[in-house]
Design a protein around this motif. Structure first.
Motif: not given
Length: 420
Positions: A253-276
């Motif tokens: 088994i192998t796997c990868d992760v998106a770069a933004h999942q290492l830095v961005f968190t769910e709190e960035l959605l508090n303004d409902f910015d659809s770019n997140y």
């Protein structure tokens, strides 16, 4: 064209020159000299790169380019331009086009369209016809035509029996299935992470359980068939633990992760910015930490961009109806540096391992080797804006932001490009 790069530090765990500060000369597409000090020759382009890192060219495992049929989102010219600017000399493009890349002819179309480019473009074929998870696509013909792996993109395969048959068939071809882990019956129509935050937002949440249940199923099926499997875009601490155990048990088994999942968190959605708005959704800081730890201990094999370009009408709308995804090829490096990855780890997860997974030639920084590398300044700041954005799309929350980590030069296929 001959090239001399001066004052770089090599970051390549496979190179005898790793961690050495040197000058490097390229002639006729080959690295011909690596020494402490090299003097310029006639008819040679000199790039002063004091303080910069030289690494094997980055390679992206998870990139959406709209060609064919969705060129208004991104075409091969704009997509490879964004890739170059982000330090990528190779990309594996998803079959999520219109029509879907599910035939020999479609694979050949992409390969022919991408000829003579600095960026190597490798098609990924669909696992199922029209990405519906019901009938196997032409895996054998696509592999013979040049498909490097098979994926249904961000559509999870729900049918257990179909997934079982797909693994068995791919095993006979020595083909790799790259699957997205989401149990749709658990995730439902929710669009954000399940936590206290989604309650505050007044939105239904996707629990980590949806990802981890699907991952567990795929582990069981891969174990049963003794087949390799690649899990694309994991996002939870639980997934890291499951894959770590599966590897310890000897599963392929192998796997990868998106770069933004290492830095961005769910709190960035508090303004409902659809770019997140991404899929899988942004998770918690604890998940960030677990993913970074998984990269460092070898559980997670690679980092991917998860580049998802969209026209403005698909993102500049209410959060609930906006499309998933961000453009990401030019921002992977700054996010990895922000996450605390060092130069050797970046080279391993963004250049070496992605090619190993697809059984492609891995570039090595050494005398006599074919030149395929990126030069970047880890401390240099730059503003990501509409003028230097090479993508057709603009759906990135980082546009207009100052980022740290700047690509200066990319070289591949006897071509190079520099960036101020």
């Amino acid at each position: 064209m001959n090239l001399l790069v001066k004052g770089i530090t090599i970051a390549d765990p496979n190179s005898e020159f790793n961690q050495q500060k040197v000058d490097l000369r390229v002639e006729g597409g080959k690295i011909v000299a690596i020494e402490k000090q090299l003097s310029p020759l006639k008819n040679e382009t000199v790039v002063a790169a004091d303080g910069a890192i030289l690494s094997p060219g980055f390679f992206d495992l998870n990139c959406m380019i709209g060609d064919p049929g969705l060129e208004t989102k991104e075409d091969l010219q704009s997509g490879t331009a964004a890739a170059k600017a982000g330090g990528f000399t190779g990309i594996a493009v998803l079959p999520t086009t219109k029509p879907v890349v599910q035939t020999k002819g479609a694979v050949e179309y992409i390969l022919n369209r991408a000829k003579n480019n600095l960026v190597d473009v490798h098609p990924i074929g669909a696992i199922s016809n029209d990405l519906e998870g019901k009938e196997l696509a032409e895996l054998f013909d696509m592999k013979n035509a040049g498909a490097v792996a098979f994926s249904d993109g961000s559509k999870a395969i729900a049918d257990d029996g179909f997934m079982s048959r797909a693994l068995q068939y791919a095993l006979g071809l020595e083909g790799l299935l790259m699957v997205y882990p989401e149990n749709k019956s658990i995730a439902g129509k929710a669009q954000v992470n399940e936590s206290k935050n989604n309650v505050l937002l007044g939105m239904k949440g996707i629990p980590a359980l949806a990802e981890e249940m699907q991952l567990t199923r795929d582990i069981y099926l891969a174990t049963y068939h003794n087949a390799p499997i690649h899990i694309s875009q994991i996002s939870t601490a639980g997934s890291v633990a499951l894959i770590k155990k599966a590897k310890k048990d000897g599963l392929k088994i192998t796997c990868d992760v998106a770069a933004h999942q290492l830095v961005f968190t769910e709190e960035l959605l508090n303004d409902f910015d659809s770019n997140y708005k991404v899929k899988p959704p942004l998770r918690s800081k604890a998940d960030n930490k677990a993913l970074i730890a998984g990269l460092k201990d070898g559980t997670i094999d690679a980092v991917a961009s998860q580049h998802r370009p969209h026209e403005i009408e698909f993102k500049d709308v209410e959060f609930e109806i906006a499309s998933y995804g961000i453009i990401a090829l030019q921002t992977v490096l700054p996010l990895l540096l922000q996450a605390g990855l060092d130069a050797d780890l970046i080279a391993e997860k963004l250049a070496i391992n992605p090619r190993k997974l697809l059984k492609l030639e891995v570039p090595v920084i050494g005398i006599g080797a074919t030149a395929n590398f990126v030069v970047y300044h880890p401390q240099q700041e730059w503003e990501y804006n509409v003028n230097n954005n090479r993508s057709k799309a603009a759906n990135s929350p980082l546009l207009g932001k100052t980022l740290k980590g700047k690509v200066q030069l990319v070289y591949n296929n006897k071509q190079f490009e520099t960036y101020e």
